[in-house]
Design an enzyme around this catalytic site. Structure first.
Site, PDB file in Angstrom:
ATOM      1  N   GLY A  67      -1.450   2.243  -7.132  1.00 15.07           N
ATOM      2  CA  GLY A  67      -2.161   2.495  -8.256  1.00 15.07           C
ATOM      3  C   GLY A  67      -1.509   3.568  -9.035  1.00 15.07           C
ATOM      4  N   GLU A 122     -10.111  -0.115  -5.633  1.00 17.13           N
ATOM      5  CA  GLU A 122      -8.933  -1.003  -4.893  1.00 17.13           C
ATOM      6  C   GLU A 122      -9.541  -2.260  -4.572  1.00 17.13           C
ATOM      7  OE1 GLU A 122      -5.667   0.004  -1.670  1.00 17.13           O
ATOM      8  OE2 GLU A 122      -7.142   1.558  -2.323  1.00 17.13           O
ATOM      9  N   HIS A 174      -2.128  -4.834 -10.519  1.00 16.86           N
ATOM     10  CA  HIS A 174      -2.626  -3.837 -11.153  1.00 16.86           C
ATOM     11  C   HIS A 174      -3.117  -3.941 -12.456  1.00 16.86           C
ATOM     12  CE1 HIS A 174      -2.846  -0.806  -7.859  1.00 16.86           C
ATOM     13  NE2 HIS A 174      -1.861  -1.561  -7.456  1.00 16.86           N
ATOM     14  N   ASN A 216      -6.436  -4.893  -8.507  1.00 13.68           N
ATOM     15  CA  ASN A 216      -6.946  -3.577  -8.467  1.00 13.68           C
ATOM     16  C   ASN A 216      -6.849  -2.835  -9.928  1.00 13.68           C
ATOM     17  OD1 ASN A 216      -6.169  -2.817  -5.421  1.00 13.68           O
ATOM     18  ND2 ASN A 216      -4.168  -4.010  -6.358  1.00 13.68           N
ATOM     19  N   CYS A 259      -4.672   5.892  -4.240  1.00 10.21           N
ATOM     20  CA  CYS A 259      -4.205   4.662  -4.230  1.00 10.21           C
ATOM     21  C   CYS A 259      -2.686   4.836  -4.640  1.00 10.21           C
ATOM     22  CB  CYS A 259      -4.738   3.488  -5.027  1.00 10.21           C
ATOM     23  SG  CYS A 259      -4.133   2.129  -4.957  1.00 10.21           S
ATOM     24  N   CYS A 304       1.062  -1.136   0.039  1.00  9.62           N
ATOM     25  CA  CYS A 304      -0.072   0.029   0.056  1.00  9.62           C
ATOM     26  C   CYS A 304       0.946   1.204  -0.154  1.00  9.62           C
ATOM     27  CB  CYS A 304      -0.771   0.050   1.079  1.00  9.62           C
ATOM     28  SG  CYS A 304      -1.948   1.538   1.262  1.00  9.62           S
TER      29      CYS A 304
END
Length: 269
Positions: A211, A199, A150, A181, A208, A73
């Site tokens: 992201g 997310e 992602h 994601n 994010c 994260c």
């Protein structure tokens, strides 16, 4: 017994941070979800538990709002960097990262991106730069793993995408065995992207960090932007640089909202 916590956020992506380095705190998926509940718990997008590490300055465990433990994260990494101060090496399930505080906020070296289909991971082999798949009007995405998976769609107007409806369908598609994601991005200029994120395990989020990193790297691979770019999210702006050594540097703000304690028996592990 009561457990202290700190409520923090990075661009509105908010966290409960529990420092368990001196006193161990038991954390299960169910307990994390209960604490993250915005009606009956404290409320957060992610719950962070800091523990001792044998390979870094601290170990950071990350639980999404649904209670699932995840690998990385970016916004939480900046929050932890702010909390600890100075320069820190942080162990995560996605690898060891480094943070440092400065005048521009907190910078985090997120490590090397991965592009192989089985590193995303995908269910079967395909080119991850331009994937021959689509969901309604979203098609031909790119995929990047920056500690977590992602998929990124470049669209003319990211605000026009019904991400609340399409996000969960893409997140749980069998193509993504670890779920994914979902990012929709628009190119504003050669050093400027706009981004919205669904997310994994959280839903629509104001920001994010991973992201932003994945989207910037995807845009750089497609030569849509240069090696340093700003990424505007609903909660604010991050700066992403893909350095010559191949690692990703993310820079942006983080802040503490408040501190408190909770009764352990109210949230059984």
């Amino acid at each position: 017994m009561r457990t202290p916590f700190r409520k923090m956020h990075g661009l509105g992506n908010d966290f409960i941070v529990i420092d368990a380095r001196a006193r161990a705190v038991a954390m299960s998926n169910a307990r994390a979800a209960a604490l993250a509940d915005r009606r009956t718990g404290i409320g957060c997008d992610q719950l962070i538990v800091l523990e001792p590490s044998e390979i870094a300055d601290v170990r950071m465990r990350i639980f999404n709002a649904d209670g699932g433990e995840v690998e990385a994260c970016g916004n939480a990494s900046r929050a932890v960097g702010l909390l600890l101060g100075g320069e820190q090496r942080i162990e995560t399930l996605g690898g060891t990262i480094a943070s440092s505080t400065g005048a521009d906020g907190v910078s985090v070296d997120m490590g090397m991106p991965r592009f192989d289909w089985d590193a995303i991971p995908l269910a079967y082999a395909m080119d991850t730069l331009t994937m021959p798949v689509g969901w309604e009007d979203l098609s031909d995405p790119t995929a990047v793993n920056v500690g977590n998976p992602h998929v990124i769609f470049f669209v003319p107007d990211c605000d026009a995408v019904d991400l609340a409806r399409l996000g969960p369908a893409i997140e749980t598609d069998p193509l993504f065995p670890a779920r994914v994601n979902v990012n929709v991005a628009s190119v504003v200029g050669s050093d400027h992207l706009r981004l919205r994120v669904w997310e994994r395990g959280v839903g629509l989020t104001r920001a994010c960090g991973t992201g932003a990193c994945a989207t910037a790297i995807g845009a750089m691979r497609r030569k849509l932007v240069g090696r340093t770019t700003r990424v505007d999210l609903p909660g604010g702006t991050l700066t992403i640089a893909w350095r010559e050594d191949g690692s990703i540097l993310m820079t942006g703000p983080a802040a503490t909202s408040f501190e408190g304690t909770f009764e352990d028996s109210d949230f059984p592990a």
